[in-house]
Design a protein around this motif. Structure first.
Motif, PDB file in Angstrom:
ATOM      1  N   HIS A  88       2.464   1.175 -10.303  1.00  0.00           N
ATOM      2  CA  HIS A  88       2.432   0.153 -10.998  1.00  0.00           C
ATOM      3  C   HIS A  88       1.615  -0.778  -9.448  1.00  0.00           C
ATOM      4  N   GLN A  89       0.839   0.457  -9.086  1.00  0.00           N
ATOM      5  CA  GLN A  89       0.120  -0.248  -7.633  1.00  0.00           C
ATOM      6  C   GLN A  89      -1.118  -1.808  -8.083  1.00  0.00           C
ATOM      7  N   ASP A  90      -1.432  -0.965  -9.247  1.00  0.00           N
ATOM      8  CA  ASP A  90      -2.729  -2.386  -9.387  1.00  0.00           C
ATOM      9  C   ASP A  90      -2.154  -3.644  -9.891  1.00  0.00           C
ATOM     10  N   ILE A  91      -1.150  -3.606 -10.679  1.00  0.00           N
ATOM     11  CA  ILE A  91      -0.825  -4.943 -10.940  1.00  0.00           C
ATOM     12  C   ILE A  91      -0.444  -5.326  -9.933  1.00  0.00           C
TER      13      ILE A  91
ATOM     14  N   LEU B 120      -1.002  -5.615  -6.941  1.00  0.00           N
ATOM     15  CA  LEU B 120      -2.181  -6.200  -5.919  1.00  0.00           C
ATOM     16  C   LEU B 120      -2.462  -7.193  -6.446  1.00  0.00           C
ATOM     17  N   LYS B 121      -2.719  -7.677  -8.148  1.00  0.00           N
ATOM     18  CA  LYS B 121      -2.938  -8.184  -8.315  1.00  0.00           C
ATOM     19  C   LYS B 121      -2.401  -9.570  -8.785  1.00  0.00           C
TER      20      LYS B 121
ATOM     21  N   HIS C 241       0.692  -0.895  -0.016  1.00  0.00           N
ATOM     22  CA  HIS C 241      -0.147  -0.206   0.342  1.00  0.00           C
ATOM     23  C   HIS C 241       0.999   1.080   0.144  1.00  0.00           C
TER      24      HIS C 241
END
Length: 319
Positions: A67-70, A72-73, A62
């Motif tokens: 690239h936080q969305d990647i 998280l995935k 967090h």
């Protein structure tokens, strides 16, 4: 006086040492679907470590800006597949049969496919991609070994692949950066990746311990040095195994400069308890009626430790 935890007692020649040792509880007739030797390999010590490391991964995740969305995935898929595999270890630890369950075969191939989202970083962040691929390979390797154990174990014996990875987890990424003497605290991304590697290390530790205890019992040359508090009448140690209290046990010791290749002693597990502050189990074992040769070798070793300690104290006082 509790001779395992109180200050040193001259009477018992208590010393913290590093040596090779093996503790085997007296085998009881197993009533479980899969064979069990009575040792609890997946207990609160491992559970608490897993929870703490997952929390640390999410805290670092967090904080990332790129690239936080990647990520998280990726982390979501890692946690999902990791939870499936370590649950196999929980069931193996309890002696539960797994391979006959439909859900196991439904997950078998999916677990080995790697982590969703990792390839998305190949062009965007190639160095990070390489680190995650290294972690992915480690996970798949352990998943393969655990699946083989699940599928080939029976109520009479547990099956383990006799490969180096089955006995000790190598933290390749941590060792790589440690050798470079890098300050690992400056990067949230690197801390997250190192926490993932540590998560695998602690999560798969029950498997390593199981494999070690089942395959290396007669191969003392392959045992590793471990910390031990040793005396003339017993020993104590910390690790993540939890032993059955008040159970007879066979103890094997490989001591430095001993004439005996292996010292074998009978004993009893007088305490095995969880220490929350350390996330470890403390185990204490009493020796009972040792054979003369084994007792002589143990006492000779402790007398050498006593002499060495006395000389060090004398030198210190002289300075």
């Amino acid at each position: 006086m509790n001779r395992f935890t109180k200050d040193n007692s001259r009477r018992y020649f208590r010393y913290p040492v590093q040596c090779k040792y093996f503790i085997s509880p007296e085998l009881l007739e197993s009533s479980t679907d899969l064979y069990s030797n009575g040792i609890d390999y997946f207990n609160r010590a491992t559970e608490d470590n897993i929870l703490q490391l997952k929390t640390h991964v999410m805290q670092r995740l967090h904080r990332l800006s790129a690239h936080q969305d990647i990520f998280l995935k990726i982390v979501g898929d890692i946690f999902e597949k990791f939870d499936v595999v370590v649950n196999y270890l929980r069931m193996l630890n309890r002696g539960e049969e797994i391979a006959s369950r439909k859900i196991y075969w439904q997950n078998q191939e999916r677990i080995l496919e790697g982590f969703n989202g990792v390839k998305d970083l190949e062009l965007e962040a190639p160095k990070t991609f390489d680190l995650l691929v290294s972690i992915e390979k480690k996970f798949v390797r352990y998943a393969q070994m655990i699946q083989e154990t699940v599928e080939k174990s029976t109520s009479a014996r547990l099956h383990f692949v006799d490969y180096p990875e089955a006995f000790r987890f190598t933290a390749e990424i941590r060792e790589r950066f440690t050798k470079r003497k890098m300050d690992l605290n400056k990067s949230d991304l690197l801390q997250m990746i190192l926490s993932l590697e540590r998560l695998f290390e602690k999560g798969f530790e029950p498997f390593n311990n199981l494999a070690t205890d089942y395959l290396l019992y007669q191969k003392h040359e392959s045992w590793i040095l471990r910390d031990l508090n040793l005396s003339a009448c017993g020993l104590s140690f910390l690790n993540t195994r939890k032993y059955p209290n008040l159970t007879k046990a066979k103890i094997k010791l490989v001591l430095e400069d001993s004439y005996a290749e292996v010292i074998e002693l009978d004993g009893k597990i007088v305490r095995s308890r969880y220490l929350r502050q350390l996330n470890m189990n403390e185990t204490a074992v009493d020796f009972y009626f040792p054979k003369a040769n084994d007792q002589r070798e143990l006492l000779a070793y402790l007398h050498r430790m006593e002499a060495q300690n006395t000389m060090e104290l004398a030198n210190y006082a002289g300075n």
